[in-house]
Design a protein around this motif. Sequence first.
Motif, PDB file in Angstrom:
ATOM      1  N   LEU A   1      -1.424   9.428   6.848  1.00 38.97           N
ATOM      2  CA  LEU A   1      -0.781  10.550   5.973  1.00 38.97           C
ATOM      3  C   LEU A   1      -0.860  10.248   4.589  1.00 38.97           C
ATOM      4  N   PHE A   2      -0.482   8.890   4.113  1.00 42.98           N
ATOM      5  CA  PHE A   2      -0.296   8.566   2.852  1.00 42.98           C
ATOM      6  C   PHE A   2      -1.911   8.276   2.221  1.00 42.98           C
ATOM      7  N   ALA A   3      -2.740   7.844   2.989  1.00 46.42           N
ATOM      8  CA  ALA A   3      -3.963   7.761   2.760  1.00 46.42           C
ATOM      9  C   ALA A   3      -4.868   9.039   2.412  1.00 46.42           C
ATOM     10  N   LEU A   4      -4.499   9.963   3.234  1.00 42.18           N
ATOM     11  CA  LEU A   4      -5.196  11.389   3.141  1.00 42.18           C
ATOM     12  C   LEU A   4      -4.451  12.086   1.998  1.00 42.18           C
ATOM     13  N   TYR A   5      -3.080  12.128   1.825  1.00 43.30           N
ATOM     14  CA  TYR A   5      -2.243  12.997   0.914  1.00 43.30           C
ATOM     15  C   TYR A   5      -1.798  12.483  -0.381  1.00 43.30           C
ATOM     16  N   ARG A   6      -1.676  11.067  -0.115  1.00 41.39           N
ATOM     17  CA  ARG A   6      -0.885  10.030  -1.402  1.00 41.39           C
ATOM     18  C   ARG A   6      -1.554   8.813  -1.468  1.00 41.39           C
ATOM     19  N   PRO A   7      -2.906   8.609  -1.594  1.00 37.60           N
ATOM     20  CA  PRO A   7      -3.453   7.301  -1.715  1.00 37.60           C
ATOM     21  C   PRO A   7      -2.890   6.408  -2.923  1.00 37.60           C
ATOM     22  N   GLN A   8      -2.372   6.992  -3.808  1.00 40.50           N
ATOM     23  CA  GLN A   8      -1.862   6.083  -4.954  1.00 40.50           C
ATOM     24  C   GLN A   8      -0.392   5.642  -4.437  1.00 40.50           C
ATOM     25  N   GLY A   9       0.115   5.860  -3.432  1.00 40.40           N
ATOM     26  CA  GLY A   9       1.436   5.360  -3.013  1.00 40.40           C
ATOM     27  C   GLY A   9       2.630   6.141  -3.315  1.00 40.40           C
ATOM     28  N   LEU A  10       3.680   5.873  -3.073  1.00 36.61           N
ATOM     29  CA  LEU A  10       5.025   6.597  -3.310  1.00 36.61           C
ATOM     30  C   LEU A  10       5.179   6.577  -4.710  1.00 36.61           C
ATOM     31  N   LEU A  11       5.203   5.331  -5.448  1.00 36.18           N
ATOM     32  CA  LEU A  11       5.303   5.522  -6.934  1.00 36.18           C
ATOM     33  C   LEU A  11       4.029   4.736  -7.478  1.00 36.18           C
TER      34      LEU A  11
ATOM     35  N   LEU B   1       0.835  -1.218  -0.007  1.00 33.55           N
ATOM     36  CA  LEU B   1      -0.101   0.013   0.031  1.00 33.55           C
ATOM     37  C   LEU B   1       0.773   1.247   0.287  1.00 33.55           C
ATOM     38  N   LEU B   2       1.879   1.091   0.567  1.00 38.25           N
ATOM     39  CA  LEU B   2       2.853   2.299   0.714  1.00 38.25           C
ATOM     40  C   LEU B   2       3.474   2.644  -0.436  1.00 38.25           C
ATOM     41  N   GLY B   3       3.843   1.640  -1.250  1.00 39.49           N
ATOM     42  CA  GLY B   3       4.660   2.038  -2.486  1.00 39.49           C
ATOM     43  C   GLY B   3       3.787   2.122  -3.525  1.00 39.49           C
ATOM     44  N   GLY B   4       2.638   1.457  -3.584  1.00 38.21           N
ATOM     45  CA  GLY B   4       1.526   1.991  -4.689  1.00 38.21           C
ATOM     46  C   GLY B   4       0.945   0.568  -5.254  1.00 38.21           C
ATOM     47  N   MET B   5      -0.100   0.035  -5.071  1.00 38.09           N
ATOM     48  CA  MET B   5      -0.741  -1.146  -5.561  1.00 38.09           C
ATOM     49  C   MET B   5      -0.468  -1.447  -7.086  1.00 38.09           C
ATOM     50  N   GLY B   6      -0.047  -2.452  -7.581  1.00 33.34           N
ATOM     51  CA  GLY B   6       0.295  -2.660  -8.818  1.00 33.34           C
ATOM     52  C   GLY B   6       1.380  -2.190  -9.590  1.00 33.34           C
ATOM     53  N   SER B   7       2.169  -1.551  -8.456  1.00 33.20           N
ATOM     54  CA  SER B   7       3.481  -0.800  -9.111  1.00 33.20           C
ATOM     55  C   SER B   7       4.704  -1.670  -8.666  1.00 33.20           C
ATOM     56  N   VAL B   8       5.350  -2.373  -9.735  1.00 37.22           N
ATOM     57  CA  VAL B   8       6.506  -3.000  -9.237  1.00 37.22           C
ATOM     58  C   VAL B   8       7.620  -1.977  -8.500  1.00 37.22           C
ATOM     59  N   PRO B   9       7.949  -1.007  -9.166  1.00 39.13           N
ATOM     60  CA  PRO B   9       8.944   0.036  -8.685  1.00 39.13           C
ATOM     61  C   PRO B   9       8.417   0.584  -7.207  1.00 39.13           C
ATOM     62  N   GLY B  10       7.152   0.782  -7.077  1.00 38.62           N
ATOM     63  CA  GLY B  10       6.617   1.423  -5.855  1.00 38.62           C
ATOM     64  C   GLY B  10       6.630   0.058  -4.874  1.00 38.62           C
ATOM     65  N   VAL B  11       6.303  -0.759  -5.124  1.00 39.67           N
ATOM     66  CA  VAL B  11       6.263  -1.882  -4.149  1.00 39.67           C
ATOM     67  C   VAL B  11       7.745  -2.100  -3.630  1.00 39.67           C
ATOM     68  N   ILE B  12       8.874  -2.122  -4.623  1.00 38.19           N
ATOM     69  CA  ILE B  12      10.139  -2.351  -4.174  1.00 38.19           C
ATOM     70  C   ILE B  12      10.835  -1.313  -3.200  1.00 38.19           C
ATOM     71  N   LEU B  13      10.054  -0.001  -3.540  1.00 37.83           N
ATOM     72  CA  LEU B  13      10.485   1.342  -2.770  1.00 37.83           C
ATOM     73  C   LEU B  13       9.969   1.102  -1.196  1.00 37.83           C
ATOM     74  N   GLY B  14       8.527   0.770  -1.427  1.00 36.87           N
ATOM     75  CA  GLY B  14       7.717   0.632  -0.014  1.00 36.87           C
ATOM     76  C   GLY B  14       8.315  -0.475   0.924  1.00 36.87           C
ATOM     77  N   ALA B  15       8.740  -1.512   0.505  1.00 36.17           N
ATOM     78  CA  ALA B  15       9.400  -2.604   1.270  1.00 36.17           C
ATOM     79  C   ALA B  15      10.660  -2.260   1.873  1.00 36.17           C
ATOM     80  N   ALA B  16      11.570  -1.404   0.834  1.00 39.45           N
ATOM     81  CA  ALA B  16      12.750  -0.914   1.507  1.00 39.45           C
ATOM     82  C   ALA B  16      12.622   0.006   2.533  1.00 39.45           C
ATOM     83  N   VAL B  17      11.631   0.995   2.171  1.00 30.73           N
ATOM     84  CA  VAL B  17      11.585   1.986   3.301  1.00 30.73           C
ATOM     85  C   VAL B  17      11.056   1.344   4.397  1.00 30.73           C
ATOM     86  N   MET B  18      10.023   0.466   4.484  1.00 28.76           N
ATOM     87  CA  MET B  18       9.472   0.008   5.680  1.00 28.76           C
ATOM     88  C   MET B  18      10.477  -0.872   6.338  1.00 28.76           C
ATOM     89  N   THR B  19      11.227  -1.720   5.934  1.00 31.07           N
ATOM     90  CA  THR B  19      12.179  -2.503   6.422  1.00 31.07           C
ATOM     91  C   THR B  19      13.442  -1.584   7.234  1.00 31.07           C
TER      92      THR B  19
END
Length: 433
Positions: free
Chosen positions: A385-395, A322-340
């Motif tokens: 914060l992301f749900a309010l201001y960036r619902p589509q994720g980081l990428l 959800l943080l990186g962006g559902m359906g986005s491969v680069p976004g999921v990579i970034l979201g997993a890296a940021v969370m970890t």
Amino acid sequence: MKTLWNKYKQNKMAHGIFLLIYICVSSLSLFMAQRSVTAFLLLLSSLLLLYFTNFKNLTKWLIAGIVLAFLLPFTASQGDAYQSYMEVATLVGIYIAMALGLNIVVGMAGLLDLGFVAFFAVGAYTYGIFATAQASNFMPFGTFPLSGESFWIFIIFGCLVAALFGILLGIPVLRVKGDYLAIVTLGFGEIIRIIFNNLDRPINITNGAMGIPSVTPPRLFGIDFLFPSQFYYIVLVILLFTIFTVRRFEHSKIGRSWKAVRENEIAAQAMGVPLVRTKLMAFAIGASFSGMMGVVFAAKQAFVDPTSFTLLESITILVMVLLGGMGSVPGVILGAAVMTILNLQVLTEITNWLNQLSMSGAISIPDALSPAKMQRLIFGLLLILFALYRPQGLLPAKNRIYDEKVLQEGSGQTVLGIATEQSQNEKLNVKEV
């Protein structure tokens, strides 16, 4: 200023010079200051800058491979913090692979799964049971534990077993949608964890809540893999395979079918998309990546127990997607890296820094308010914060845009070609007559 920025965005030479300077400075900083988490994060951030450049995909892959395979391990290996850095990088790779697998189910196929960590547990226990003497309790033949060379076979075996469990999960939930699907998958994950927790009687298969210790480490060419710096390269190879496979699926026929099912099942079925096969493939393929990383996790930790596969882990992986962006491969990579990294390094370093200030008497912070103990609160605030201001994720996910005129011209040429071919066939038939 805006004109200069637009010129810079279109200038590949400027991108290359800036990226080279950035990589050199961050690498030198990590090389000189071995215990600097900031330098380590800056070097990893070069991969994000590389993503936004205008280079060709092959060039980006080559540069990323050089940074990950050579530059990062070399610059981090000059001090005592080498293994801790490699431990973080290895766990980042493991979580990225699992998040990419969940992204297939949730992001591409639109099937909410809250029990995804169950497939991770299946892979871990598959190797943990046979890589210890635990298998001798129920196997009437064979010598256990298996040697470290069997680890490479179990990566494939764990992938297949997890895919099988993904199909078993998919079959009973084919007619379930939305919240009910989330409840069923949540129950599946808890059932798997409870089974592993109680499968020590009447036949001791998993050793119950005590876990399985002393898992045989991998071995290759007579070398035992014992340190995080060695597992780093195993995870890196599997991660590259995972990214390549997911990208190929994303733009394939099955990937388009997943997206069609996600948008509207009725419309997808009306267009000829087989719902049963499409959903089962999403569950199976997504689970297979998690199963492979489960095998690696069991070998790296040398210990497997049910506490590593709780509902909280499934939610954490879902948050990465959800943080990186559902359906986005680069976004999921970034979201997993940021969370970890945020969980393993940033919050821990901030806590240590605040503890040092408290011990020196500069400030007084209660132990219960340390960032390491409030990580769930911090993650929850980030999600809000992301749900309010960036619902589509980081990428956010990007769809291919086709030129309507080009498509119409292509279809017109195709129709013209068919008509020409038919007319030629008619002439041939006349001549034959």
